[in-house]
Design a protein around this motif. Sequence first.
Motif, mmCIF file in Angstrom:
data_model
loop_
_atom_site.group_PDB
_atom_site.id
_atom_site.type_symbol
_atom_site.label_atom_id
_atom_site.label_comp_id
_atom_site.label_asym_id
_atom_site.label_seq_id
_atom_site.Cartn_x
_atom_site.Cartn_y
_atom_site.Cartn_z
ATOM 1 N N GLN A 196 45.576 -50.554 -26.563
ATOM 2 C CA GLN A 196 45.022 -50.520 -27.997
ATOM 3 C C GLN A 196 46.341 -49.848 -29.049
ATOM 4 N N GLN A 197 47.137 -48.930 -28.526
ATOM 5 C CA GLN A 197 48.061 -48.479 -29.103
ATOM 6 C C GLN A 197 49.231 -49.482 -29.068
ATOM 7 N N GLN A 198 49.582 -50.176 -28.219
ATOM 8 C CA GLN A 198 50.241 -51.355 -28.093
ATOM 9 C C GLN A 198 50.050 -52.325 -29.342
ATOM 10 N N ALA A 199 48.837 -52.658 -29.288
ATOM 11 C CA ALA A 199 48.323 -53.618 -30.232
ATOM 12 C C ALA A 199 48.489 -53.007 -31.711
ATOM 13 N N LEU A 200 48.331 -51.982 -31.858
ATOM 14 C CA LEU A 200 48.324 -51.294 -33.198
ATOM 15 C C LEU A 200 50.056 -51.370 -33.683
ATOM 16 N N GLY A 201 50.696 -51.135 -32.634
ATOM 17 C CA GLY A 201 52.101 -51.079 -33.156
ATOM 18 C C GLY A 201 52.666 -52.535 -33.290
ATOM 19 N N HIS A 202 52.036 -53.512 -32.517
ATOM 20 C CA HIS A 202 52.608 -54.852 -32.641
ATOM 21 C C HIS A 202 52.008 -55.518 -33.924
ATOM 22 N N LEU A 203 50.841 -55.110 -34.300
ATOM 23 C CA LEU A 203 50.361 -55.747 -35.560
ATOM 24 C C LEU A 203 50.990 -55.052 -36.864
ATOM 25 N N THR A 204 51.370 -53.785 -36.468
ATOM 26 C CA THR A 204 52.327 -53.307 -37.735
ATOM 27 C C THR A 204 53.425 -53.993 -38.086
ATOM 28 N N LYS A 205 54.164 -54.306 -36.821
ATOM 29 C CA LYS A 205 55.494 -55.182 -36.925
ATOM 30 C C LYS A 205 55.040 -56.321 -37.246
ATOM 31 N N THR A 206 53.925 -57.085 -36.871
ATOM 32 C CA THR A 206 53.779 -58.669 -37.540
ATOM 33 C C THR A 206 53.429 -58.549 -38.897
ATOM 34 N N LEU A 207 52.566 -57.517 -39.383
ATOM 35 C CA LEU A 207 52.218 -57.423 -40.972
ATOM 36 C C LEU A 207 53.756 -57.210 -41.624
ATOM 37 N N ALA A 208 54.541 -56.419 -41.198
ATOM 38 C CA ALA A 208 55.795 -56.043 -41.962
ATOM 39 C C ALA A 208 56.497 -57.261 -41.988
ATOM 40 N N GLU A 209 56.691 -58.028 -40.917
ATOM 41 C CA GLU A 209 57.473 -59.418 -41.092
ATOM 42 C C GLU A 209 56.730 -60.708 -41.888
ATOM 43 N N GLU A 210 55.425 -60.686 -41.724
ATOM 44 C CA GLU A 210 54.696 -61.693 -42.743
ATOM 45 C C GLU A 210 54.673 -61.424 -43.916
ATOM 46 N N ALA A 211 54.832 -59.932 -44.281
ATOM 47 C CA ALA A 211 54.596 -59.668 -45.665
ATOM 48 C C ALA A 211 56.189 -59.469 -46.330
ATOM 49 N N GLY A 212 57.088 -59.540 -45.415
ATOM 50 C CA GLY A 212 58.503 -59.263 -45.920
ATOM 51 C C GLY A 212 58.488 -57.966 -46.399
ATOM 52 N N ALA A 213 58.025 -56.934 -45.661
ATOM 53 C CA ALA A 213 57.970 -55.316 -46.207
ATOM 54 C C ALA A 213 59.189 -54.945 -45.889
ATOM 55 N N ALA A 214 59.760 -53.982 -46.819
ATOM 56 C CA ALA A 214 61.284 -53.382 -46.487
ATOM 57 C C ALA A 214 61.090 -52.353 -45.451
ATOM 58 N N ASP A 215 62.149 -51.900 -44.878
ATOM 59 C CA ASP A 215 62.150 -50.636 -43.963
ATOM 60 C C ASP A 215 61.714 -49.365 -44.422
ATOM 61 N N GLY A 216 60.858 -48.831 -43.739
ATOM 62 C CA GLY A 216 60.133 -47.443 -44.326
ATOM 63 C C GLY A 216 59.017 -47.732 -45.068
ATOM 64 N N ASP A 217 58.711 -49.253 -45.433
ATOM 65 C CA ASP A 217 57.293 -49.165 -46.323
ATOM 66 C C ASP A 217 56.117 -48.774 -45.367
ATOM 67 N N PRO A 218 55.462 -47.902 -45.811
ATOM 68 C CA PRO A 218 54.118 -47.639 -44.852
ATOM 69 C C PRO A 218 53.000 -48.608 -44.940
ATOM 70 N N MET A 219 53.029 -49.620 -45.859
ATOM 71 C CA MET A 219 51.938 -50.332 -46.033
ATOM 72 C C MET A 219 51.609 -51.176 -44.643
ATOM 73 N N PRO A 220 52.530 -51.899 -44.063
ATOM 74 C CA PRO A 220 52.004 -52.495 -42.714
ATOM 75 C C PRO A 220 51.339 -51.693 -41.793
ATOM 76 N N GLY A 221 51.875 -50.368 -41.604
ATOM 77 C CA GLY A 221 51.136 -49.364 -40.813
ATOM 78 C C GLY A 221 49.726 -49.224 -41.308
ATOM 79 N N LEU A 222 49.776 -48.860 -42.562
ATOM 80 C CA LEU A 222 48.286 -48.526 -43.142
ATOM 81 C C LEU A 222 47.320 -49.854 -43.103
ATOM 82 N N ILE A 223 47.715 -50.798 -43.241
ATOM 83 C CA ILE A 223 46.926 -52.186 -43.116
ATOM 84 C C ILE A 223 46.414 -52.378 -41.510
ATOM 85 N N ALA A 224 47.448 -52.239 -40.809
ATOM 86 C CA ALA A 224 47.387 -52.374 -39.418
ATOM 87 C C ALA A 224 46.201 -51.335 -38.918
#
Length: 213
Positions: free
Chosen positions: A130-158
């Motif tokens: 489950q933790q691996q899935a959360l981390g993977h989703l955070t990375k995917t969201l950051a890539e798909e949203a074009g988030a800047a490094d350090g942007d907390p939003m991908p992790g919050l959405i994930a």
Amino acid sequence: MAEGLRERKKRQTKQRISDIATGLFLEHGFVTVTVAEVAEAADVSVNTVYNYFPVKEDLFLDRGEAVVDRLSGYVRGRREGESAAAAVLRALRQDVEGVSPHVGLFPGWADFMKVITEAHALRSRLWEIQQQALGHLTKTLAEEAGAADGDPMPGLIAGQLSWVHSTLMAWIGDEMTKCRKPAEVSRDVLVLLDEMEDLLGEKVLNYAVRGAE
């Protein structure tokens, strides 16, 4: 690329070992059954078992990689004009409406979960997945949203989308242990999904909307 004969045989051998191990675990419990007993039942060596499954827990939780990528796959496959959250909710509704085993809607789910709840090692491994899935989703969201490094939003959405998924799975698990029919549970879960969607904020629901190609 078409699957070669060697790859197909390896995949079939791995699945056969996992299926035999699962049957033994369901009958006797995870802790009681040894890897040697699995190997004997599958007519392979212990080394062969470990070649396919480095740890005993993965004999039972053999679809860990698919689980890790599941929500990320939903996000990557979202439609034009669809947000990440909308894609996840749509896919989960489709699984629930289809009474899919992917979300635990099958008669043997209660027995499957009983094996996990009785084995600390399996519970730990499930938490790790489950933790691996959360981390993977955070990375995917950051890539798909074009988030800047350090942007907390991908992790919050994930975190929010993972909450939806884990809450849904836990609720289904509880209801299936009551020996309810999968179709009945499915109807109730659709209501639960609507209620969870109502609890998500606009930032979550409108994050990473896919533009026109």
